[in-house]
Design a protein around this motif. Structure first.
Motif, mmCIF file in Angstrom:
data_model
loop_
_atom_site.group_PDB
_atom_site.id
_atom_site.type_symbol
_atom_site.label_atom_id
_atom_site.label_comp_id
_atom_site.label_asym_id
_atom_site.label_seq_id
_atom_site.Cartn_x
_atom_site.Cartn_y
_atom_site.Cartn_z
ATOM 1 N N MET B 1 0.834 -1.213 0.000
ATOM 2 C CA MET B 1 0.000 0.000 0.000
ATOM 3 C C MET B 1 0.859 1.249 0.000
ATOM 4 S SD MET B 1 -3.051 0.816 2.650
ATOM 5 C CE MET B 1 -3.206 2.471 3.161
ATOM 6 N N ALA B 5 -0.748 7.587 -0.164
ATOM 7 C CA ALA B 5 -2.167 7.598 -0.548
ATOM 8 C C ALA B 5 -3.016 8.579 0.258
ATOM 9 C CB ALA B 5 -2.748 6.190 -0.447
ATOM 10 N N PRO B 6 -2.889 8.611 1.629
ATOM 11 C CA PRO B 6 -3.707 9.554 2.395
ATOM 12 C C PRO B 6 -3.419 10.991 1.996
ATOM 13 C CG PRO B 6 -2.758 7.904 3.838
ATOM 14 C CD PRO B 6 -2.125 7.707 2.504
ATOM 15 N N GLU B 7 -2.126 11.313 1.753
ATOM 16 C CA GLU B 7 -1.781 12.677 1.337
ATOM 17 C C GLU B 7 -2.458 13.023 0.011
ATOM 18 O OE1 GLU B 7 -0.239 14.953 3.031
ATOM 19 O OE2 GLU B 7 -0.107 13.503 4.691
ATOM 20 N N GLU B 9 -5.008 11.595 -1.220
ATOM 21 C CA GLU B 9 -6.442 11.660 -1.007
ATOM 22 C C GLU B 9 -6.835 13.031 -0.477
ATOM 23 O OE1 GLU B 9 -8.664 7.554 -0.241
ATOM 24 O OE2 GLU B 9 -7.912 8.519 1.557
ATOM 25 N N LEU B 10 -6.044 13.532 0.458
ATOM 26 C CA LEU B 10 -6.348 14.823 1.069
ATOM 27 C C LEU B 10 -6.290 15.941 0.036
ATOM 28 C CD1 LEU B 10 -7.017 16.122 3.779
ATOM 29 C CD2 LEU B 10 -4.581 16.616 4.052
#
Lengths: 376, 631
Positions: B1, B5-7, B9-10
């Protein structure tokens, strides 16, 4: 002394002063308008406001995590209730919207306005980091099932609001433009087609697939209100006259002739904006729009800086519910959208809608509050 | 993963928020554009629409003028009463609504029938009465249940009423609801259309029709603020109506009543005129009708009775019945002879009882004839032979010319519409009347019976009365009129209808003296002597009997002929003979001898008018025929 101060701090701290100021502005203006539109209802209107603000505060004090926990049960209960309505619901004014649960009659579709964004935000939170295209289809399925049930009642207004709330969660979660753009174009083409071929498709013998006769009637009346000036077109015609005759600054508080001589239907509920337009003119409409813009702007800002995906999606979509309300209602009153029974948020009389909206504002405040508490 | 990804996504979320914000602004921009369009650009239009919604101009119907007799007795008046009215366009099921209403209010089948008839004649958005003259109890009962009946309302309205019913009905006429033809006529004229907004009734016949303009008045208007249901909320401005003018007639109600009663059940007409003014003192046509039946729309049953009756009560015989004058023509013939110099008063002819013209023999009523006859005697005994030869001497053109000047065969111009012309026979008339060339020719033999008032002669009673009044006034003709004053209902100012002299025919006084002497002779020693026995005033009169049915030479027997084939009885008179105050004609249809049926009616009328004597009950005198000679 310190204890009392601490207690006060705990009571006041969750409340976002900016949001509070904005909704106080809207509610205050609405109160003045209501004194003209329906002076008999002032005491119950005031009760509704107080109860709703208390609920807002209560929700604001809760942590978003708690909301995340109740998302699935709330959605499931809401869905089951909708099924129950479809099976055993009470019929009123030709629509099956109410469920009699012995002590009271409830309208489960109202619950979905909050349950839907909660549920979808919960889903995307769960799929955070492993999001696949397939998940969007699952989300759309979760969304469309209750929307279909509500539309079937039929209650087009609520269906649009629930659909809007859910759509904005999926949109904020990153729904591909490849899906949004074609769908948007298709919708625009459909609307243009309806307008261009109005006379053919509005012929009495033509049946519209998937829509009720009265819904077809509403759209057709919108396209040509004069086709039915005493019946369904009456709302649109009289509301447009009220708006237009208000001019720039209006006829003055309590001086609206359309309002006070009963030409305006539903003047304290769905068509309250026509009262604003007639008595306060364009100035009154712009004031309201500015307040809504501030509310939406503040809501998006809170969502933007929320710490979790769940909070972001929830905050963003709840903010956009306000937009959907305002746009559909103002479009309806000014005669560019069909009459679908969507109230003007926080201005129209009615306890349920106000409660739901304040619940939403409470969620926004709770998210704002959490941001400060939870370090990232 | 992917840890990023979260960055990612943000940042994608933030982009989406920006897009959503922009979308919101665009949509709100659309809304603002729409409101600017409605409230700024189209403000004038919608402002006008709102005013139109709010302000309604309600007509205030003026009170219709009253009609009074010459002494101020009211013959047509208004009274206020409640009606139950239905606006058919606002009612879903008319039959059901009426059925439901009939549970609260007495609605008879005749009310339904009348309503149906009104419905056929009206426009849909009018409100039409289903019941008139509601009692207070009925009004209260309906008001309590009003919510059940959208489109049904109680209205207070003024009703026309003719308090004496059939009295003088042909003169007064009646008003009725405006029909579509009348409405079309009103709407052709903008001023008229504005003045009749809200008016539901209009004069249909008689004085009600001919003086419609005076009686109606000027409609007022009230500017009111109305709510969506059309209910007036408050008054903004008011222009009061001007009530219609009252009419004071020349008709004397007592005289009219005595005349009407004198007819009993007989059909006929009486017209009495004041010589020297043309004012009509009495205008009778029997049988009469009740004008009250017509005011709210006559029921089909009542209409059938009136319309199908053999007696034709709706025909105004005084103006529209054309009758041969019979022997009442003779004084006019005699005057014509004197004025044209065709025969002197003193000229004596021998009457063998018949007059031969070519192959035809014209008989006198009296077998064997009257012997030697001069002009006075010819009138007193009503000698036919004298007039056969006189007509022959004069010729048709001279006769037609003289009678035409007297107004016979042309409309008198009386102030009631629809007067008939009658027939003044002449070669020119015959040419116009017939189509085939052999029928168009005037034969000299036809002139002979013209001389005794038979043949093609046909005049209306008003024409005969008019001619008699002219004779009484020494040859000065006045236009007959029934209205004496038009009275402003508010100020009481009277406007007199001035006597209008039409012509002075310039008869020589010595000629008039001859005729007067002869006509006085009729009532003192001639055919009218019996009817006027003991009269305390001098009457110049002439009896007449007009053939209805040609007997082709056989002798006429009254009893043997069907009642409706019997002769018409006539009598003309003026009195007092030396200074006439009244001239009249009496016509009794199928009355037989004029001396027997018509003259007694004239006696009653003259007795009252000149002496104030009222008759004791109805006088019937059928036995007097035997003693009369001639006629």
């Amino acid at each position: 002394m310190i204890d009392i101060r601490g207690l006060a701090w705990r009571v006041i701290r969750p409340i976002d002063p900016a949001l509070l100021a904005i909704i106080a502005g809207i509610l205050g203006f609405a109160y003045i308008v209501m004194m003209s539109a329906s002076p008999d209802r002032m005491s119950s209107h005031l009760t509704n406001i107080i109860v709703s603000l208390l609920v807002m505060w209560l929700v604001a004090t809760q942590e978003p995590q708690k909301l995340q926990n109740i998302a699935v049960p709330l959605y499931v209960v809401g869905f089951l209730l909708l099924v129950a309505v479809a099976l055993f619901g009470d019929v009123s004014k030709g629509a099956r919207r109410w469920l009699n649960i012995g002590v009271a009659r409830i309208q489960p579709s109202e619950l979905m306005k909050i349950a839907m964004p909660l549920m979808l935000a919960w889903y995307f939170q769960k799929r955070e980091g492993v999001l696949k295209v397939r998940d969007f289809f699952v989300a759309i399925f979760i969304l469309m099932l209750p929307v279909a049930l509500i539309a079937k009642q039929p209650d087009l207004g609520t269906a649009i609001l629930v659909l809007g709330a859910g759509f904005f969660v999926i949109f904020f979660a990153g729904l591909s433009w490849w899906l949004i753009v074609p769908a948007g174009v298709l919708g625009a083409v459909a609307v243009a087609g309806v307008i261009m071929y109005q006379s053919q498709i509005c012929a009495p013998e033509v049946q519209w697939p998937g829509l009720h006769d009265y819904q077809k009637h509403r759209v057709c009346t919108l396209l040509d209100p004069s086709s039915d000036p005493r019946g369904k077109g009456f709302h649109t015609i009289q509301s447009t006259i009220a708006v237009g005759s208000g001019g720039m600054i209006g006829k003055g508080w309590r001086n609206g002739t359309q309002t006070h001589l009963d030409f305006l239907p539903e003047r304290h509920t769905d068509f309250v904006l026509a009262v604003v337009s007639e008595e306060f003119g364009l100035a009154g409409v712009l004031l309201l729009l500015v307040l809504y813009c501030l509310l939406i702007g503040r809501g998006l800002l809170i969502a933007n800086s929320a710490p979790t995906l769940f909070a972001r999606l929830l905050g963003g979509s709840i903010t956009m519910i306000f937009f959907t309300y305002v746009f559909v209602n103002m479009g309806m009153v000014s005669g560019i959208l069909p009459v679908v029974g969507v109230p003007l948020p926080m201005v129209s009389y009615g306890g349920t809608a106000l409660l739901t909206l304040c619940f939403g504002v409470g969620i926004l405040m709770s998210i704002k509050h959490q941001r400060r508490r939870v370090p990232r | 993963m992917d840890l990023k990804a979260p960055e990612q996504e943000l940042s994608r979320f933030r982009a989406r928020v920006a897009v959503a914000g922009a979308f919101v602004l665009i949509c709100f921009g659309l809304i603002v554009a729409r409101f600017v369009y409605l409230q700024v650009i189209r403000y004038d239009y919608y402002s006008t629409r709102a005013e139109e919604n709010r302000i309604s101009l309600l007509p205030i119907v003026p009170n219709r003028g009253l009609i009074m007799d010459r002494n101020g007795l009211v013959l047509a008046r208004n009274y206020s009463a409640y009606t139950l009215e239905i606006t058919p366009s606002k009612v879903r099921n008319l039959e059901d609504t009426i059925d439901d209403l009939s549970e609260l209010i007495d609605i008879q089948p005749k009310d339904r029938k009348r309503f149906k008839k009104l419905l056929e004649e009206s426009k849909n958005f009018e409100s039409l009465p289903i019941r008139t003259r509601l009692s207070d109890a009925e009004v209260a009962r309906f008001i309590a249940q009003r919510y059940r009946f959208p489109g049904v309302d109680i209205k207070a309205r003024l009703f026309r009423q003719y308090p004496f019913g059939e009295f003088a009905s042909h003169a007064l006429g009646y008003i009725g609801r405006i029909n579509q033809a009348e409405m079309a006529k009103i709407e052709d004229d903008d001023d008229l259309a504005a003045n009749y907004r809200g008016t539901e009734h209009i004069g249909k016949i008689g004085l009600e029709q001919s003086y419609e303009k005076e009686l109606h008045g000027v409609t007022g208007f009230e500017q009111v603020e109305v709510d969506a249901s059309g209910r007036a909320v408050r008054s903004l401005a008011r222009t009061p109506p001007v009530p219609g003018n009252n009419l004071q007639l020349t008709i004397d109600a007592d005289l009219q009543r005595i005349a009407e009663e004198a007819f009993g059940n007989r059909r006929g007409s009486l017209v009495a005129i004041e010589p020297g003014t043309g004012g009509v003192l009495a205008l009778v046509s029997t049988p009469r009708f009740d004008p009250n039946l017509f005011v709210d729309g006559i029921t089909p049953d009542n209409w059938d009775v009136l319309n199908n009756s053999l007696d034709k009560p709706m025909v105004n015989r005084a103006l529209n019945g054309a009758y041969p004058p019979g022997s009442t023509f003779k004084p006019f013939m005699a005057l014509a002879a004197l004025e044209t110099g065709k025969r002197a008063a003193t000229t004596v002819i021998a009457d063998p009882g018949y007059f031969v013209f070519g192959n035809n023999t014209f008989r006198d009523d009296k077998a064997g004839g009257h012997g030697m006859v001069d002009m006075v005697k010819s009138i007193v005994v009503s000698c036919d032979t004298y007039y056969y030869s006189l007509a022959n001497d004069m010729g048709i053109d001279l006769i037609a010319n003289f009678m035409g000047k007297l107004g016979l065969g042309s409309r008198t111009g009386i102030d009631i519409e629809g007067e008939s012309v009658g027939v003044l026979p002449s070669p020119a008339w015959k040419k116009k009347r017939f189509k085939k060339p052999e029928q168009q020719k005037w034969y000299a033999g036809e002139t002979i019976s013209i001389g005794i008032g038979q043949g093609y002669n046909a005049y209306t009673p008003i024409q005969l009365a008019h001619a008699t009044a002219t004779l009484a006034a020494g040859g000065v003709m006045f236009k007959p009129h029934i209205v004496k004053y038009v009275i402003d209902a508010q100020s009481g100012a009277k406007r007199m209808i001035e006597p209008t002299p039409i012509a002075n025919l310039g008869f020589k006084p010595e000629h008039l003296d001859v005729i007067r002497k002869a006509m006085v002779g009729v009532t003192t020693g001639g055919t009218g002597a019996r009817a006027f026995a003991g009269a305390k005033y001098e009457v110049a009169g002439k009896t007449g009997t007009a053939q209805v049915f040609s007997l082709k030479g056989s002798k006429y027997h009254e009893g043997a002929v069907n009642e409706r084939m019997r002769d018409h009885a006539l009598f003309i008179a003026y009195a007092p003979a030396d200074k006439p105050k009244i001239a009249l004609v009496v016509l009794v249809e199928n009355g037989g001898f004029g001396a027997a049926t018509a003259a007694p009616i004239a006696r009653q009328v003259l007795d009252y008018y000149l002496l104030g004597i009222k008759p004791k009950g109805a006088v019937e005198d059928d036995s007097g025929a035997e003693g009369d000679t001639g006629d």
